[in-house]
Design an enzyme around this catalytic site. Structure first.
Site, PDB file in Angstrom:
ATOM      1  N   SER A  81       3.274  -1.261   2.495  1.00  0.00           N
ATOM      2  CA  SER A  81       3.452  -2.457   3.312  1.00  0.00           C
ATOM      3  C   SER A  81       3.512  -3.682   2.399  1.00  0.00           C
ATOM      4  CB  SER A  81       2.333  -2.560   4.352  1.00  0.00           C
ATOM      5  OG  SER A  81       2.609  -3.571   5.290  1.00  0.00           O
ATOM      6  N   ASP A 100       8.529   3.658  11.744  1.00  0.00           N
ATOM      7  CA  ASP A 100       7.739   2.471  11.417  1.00  0.00           C
ATOM      8  C   ASP A 100       7.927   1.429  12.513  1.00  0.00           C
ATOM      9  OD1 ASP A 100       6.689   0.054  10.224  1.00  0.00           O
ATOM     10  OD2 ASP A 100       6.881   1.029   8.279  1.00  0.00           O
ATOM     11  N   HIS A 124       3.762   3.186  10.520  1.00  0.00           N
ATOM     12  CA  HIS A 124       3.652   2.227   9.427  1.00  0.00           C
ATOM     13  C   HIS A 124       2.542   2.632   8.463  1.00  0.00           C
ATOM     14  CE1 HIS A 124       4.154  -1.429   7.230  1.00  0.00           C
ATOM     15  NE2 HIS A 124       2.903  -1.800   7.442  1.00  0.00           N
TER      16      HIS A 124
END
Length: 569
Positions: A201, A441, A487
């Site tokens: 991320s 995601d 994610h």
């Protein structure tokens, strides 16, 4: 000379390391003597700040490495930048026992507005026989996030903190960490010290910030779901809210869950095998049967409130045409009033986090729930106000979002976009990247990673065909889409989805032994993950797996962002 990933070779350890125990190097005096005081011009390392702590039988458990129990030494110290008043940056390094040291150093990154992931990420360094490192970015403590210090006051941005968060702190962490590692274990400058990075991320973006700016800093980088293009990425979180407001419809949470689950069931078999995992989201929209979703019944029990969300009532109903209209617009992505594409959206099968609504007990109705990521970005970094969200979206249109994006790119492009596509210097330095992204995601569109990969291909190999350019990229940069994964983690709605837990170990094998990964190994129902642009396909009734070339897949991820006059890499 090449070394096996797991086999201990006595030649890897320095003479000092082979004659000492962890307790011998885990003292304040030893750490002070090993401080990298001259590693970076303009940095002042404070010897009085050094602290050490010997930790035994520590069990580390995380999705990004196998559960392991080990001993380590925690070394923490502070430094400052010459000429900046009140500037203090803290760094932390975990040292393995000398007998476990394999001439490796590993930096780790953060997530969201955090520049580090604390004790959940740093153990990977020790696990692979190296020193692990993390930084606080100079924000005050290891638990202080960037948004807490981003403004000095309303209207005044903290540019030093901004640059540190953007790329500078990770650079300093790595340079100091590598020199500290050499000093601690007496690794001479003529001896190879392998350096790595792992993050997901925001941490994935941080890794790319180093690859693009400091090409010889790391031998290898694992970058998961990188938060590329903050101008688009952060602001785009408001797109779903503006769609809801424009279409004047706010789905009950159970209705959205029903649409998602029916999408997963419908698109699951498109890879040739029904296993509860959407492996070919690129084929999903073309094959989704919306008629079967319309008027489908949904039912969810009441849920009590929590510290993170309010209570929701028992929900029963049928999927409405209006809900489908919102979801279709959401998956189509952001367009301006001239019909030009501003940005893309998430793959079908992902959860609808950016369409989340809030239940209003007083009116017994569902209402707008403004994304804190998008609203916080606009409120703090565009309006420069100490606020974590926008109070409302009155007057905000699709064109407004586009204007916010362009403003953000102009102001922060050199810091947060992190999409510089010419990696020639990194390739020349022998660096390797394994880039992974979950196909479902819900926070960073999968297409974001593919766009960057394609930008690098086009810029570095402009005279090669698509296939030739992809093959050339394979020399040092490989992208893997992880089926069914959300994610930076597994997906509770697709629990059989795989996860590449040992990606750093795979990278080490590539860097140190030349074993380039044709696929990634994963857990769950899928043991093999294909590297882009190859796509997963099961034949023989779901018994034979292969990675295949699909022009349809490639085309589905191609987006003409024609709302901009400048290229968006």
């Amino acid at each position: 000379m090449r070394y096996s990933l797991w086999t201990y070779t006595i030649g890897l350890a320095s003479a000092a390391a082979t004659t000492t125990e962890l307790g011998d190097i885990c003292t304040t005096a030893y750490a002070k003597d090993a401080l990298p005081v001259d590693a970076i011009q303009g940095l002042i390392v404070d010897p009085s700040s050094v602290s050490t702590k010997l930790v035994t039988n520590f069990t580390a458990s995380n999705m990004f490495y196998p559960t392991t129990t080990f001993d380590y030494c925690n070394v923490t110290f502070a430094y400052s930048h010459d000429g900046i008043d009140g500037d203090i940056v803290h760094v932390q390094y975990w040292l393995p026992a000398p007998g476990q040291f394999r001439n490796r150093y590993v930096s780790t990154g953060g997530g969201g507005m955090a520049i580090n992931s604390g004790s959940s990420a740093i153990p990977v360094g020790v696990i692979v026989g190296g020193v692990g490192g993390l930084t606080d970015g100079g924000f005050g403590s290891f638990n202080t996030q960037f948004n807490e210090v981003a403004l000095l006051a309303n209207g005044t941005l903290n540019w030093q903190a901004t640059y540190m968060f953007g790329y500078q702190a990770q650079h300093e962490l790595a340079v100091l960490g590598k020199q500290l590692t050499r000093n601690i274990y007496n690794v001479s400058e003529s001896e190879k010290l392998y350096s790595y990075y792992q993050g997901c991320s925001e941490g994935g973006r941080e890794g790319w910030s180093q690859v693009q700016r400091y090409p010889d800093q790391f031998d290898g980088v694992v970058a998961g779901a990188p938060a590329f293009r903050w101008a688009q990425q952060q602001t785009n979180h408001l797109t779903g809210n503006v769609i809801q407001k424009t279409l004047d419809y706010y789905s009950p949470s159970c209705e959205l869950e029903k649409i998602m689950n029916m999408t997963i069931a419908s698109c699951d078999p498109l890879d040739g095998k029904t296993d509860g995992i959407v492996s070919r989201s690129d084929l999903c929209l073309k094959n989704l049967n919306w008629d079967s979703i319309l008027d489908a019944s949904y039912s969810c029990p009441a849920v009590p409130g929590s510290p993170f969300s309010g209570p929701t009532p028992e929900q029963t109903g049928k999927v409405s045409a209006k809900a489908i209209e919102v979801v279709k617009a959401f998956w189509n992505g952001l367009f301006d009033s001239d019909g030009k594409r501003v940005y893309f959206s998430y793959q079908p099968g992902s959860t609808f986090d950016d369409l989340r609504t809030a239940y209003d007990v007083s009116t017994d109705s569902w209402k707008l729930d403004i994304s804190g990521i998008g609203g916080g970005w606009v409120g703090m970094f565009i309006d420069l106000l100490q606020e974590n969200n926008l109070p409302d979206l009155d007057g905000v249109t699709y064109d407004t979002i586009k204007e916010w994006i362009i403003f953000s790119e102009k102001k922060y492009g050199d810091i947060f976009q992190t999409t510089y596509p010419d990696l020639t210097d990194f390739q020349a330095a022998g660096g390797k990247v394994i880039h992974v992204h979950g196909e479902q995601d819900y926070s960073i569109p999968t297409a974001s990673s593919i766009r960057y990969w394609n930008s690098v291909r086009e810029i570095m190999f402009p005279n090669k065909s698509y296939d030739e350019g992809a093959a050339a990229l394979d020399d040092f940069y490989r992208l893997f889409l992880i089926p069914g994964v959300g994610h930076c983690g597994t997906n509770m709605n697709q629990p059989n989805a795989p996860w590449p837990q040992t990606t750093l170990q795979t990278l080490i094998e590539w860097v140190e032994n030349g074993n380039a990964p044709a696929t990634l190994a994963g857990s769950g129902a899928i043991e093999t993950m294909c590297r882009w642009p190859l796509r997963p396909l099961w034949t023989s009734g779901g018994k034979k797996f292969q990675c295949v070339y699909s022009q349809e897949s490639i085309d589905s991820f191609e987006y003409d962002l024609d709302a901009y006059k400048l290229p968006v890499y």
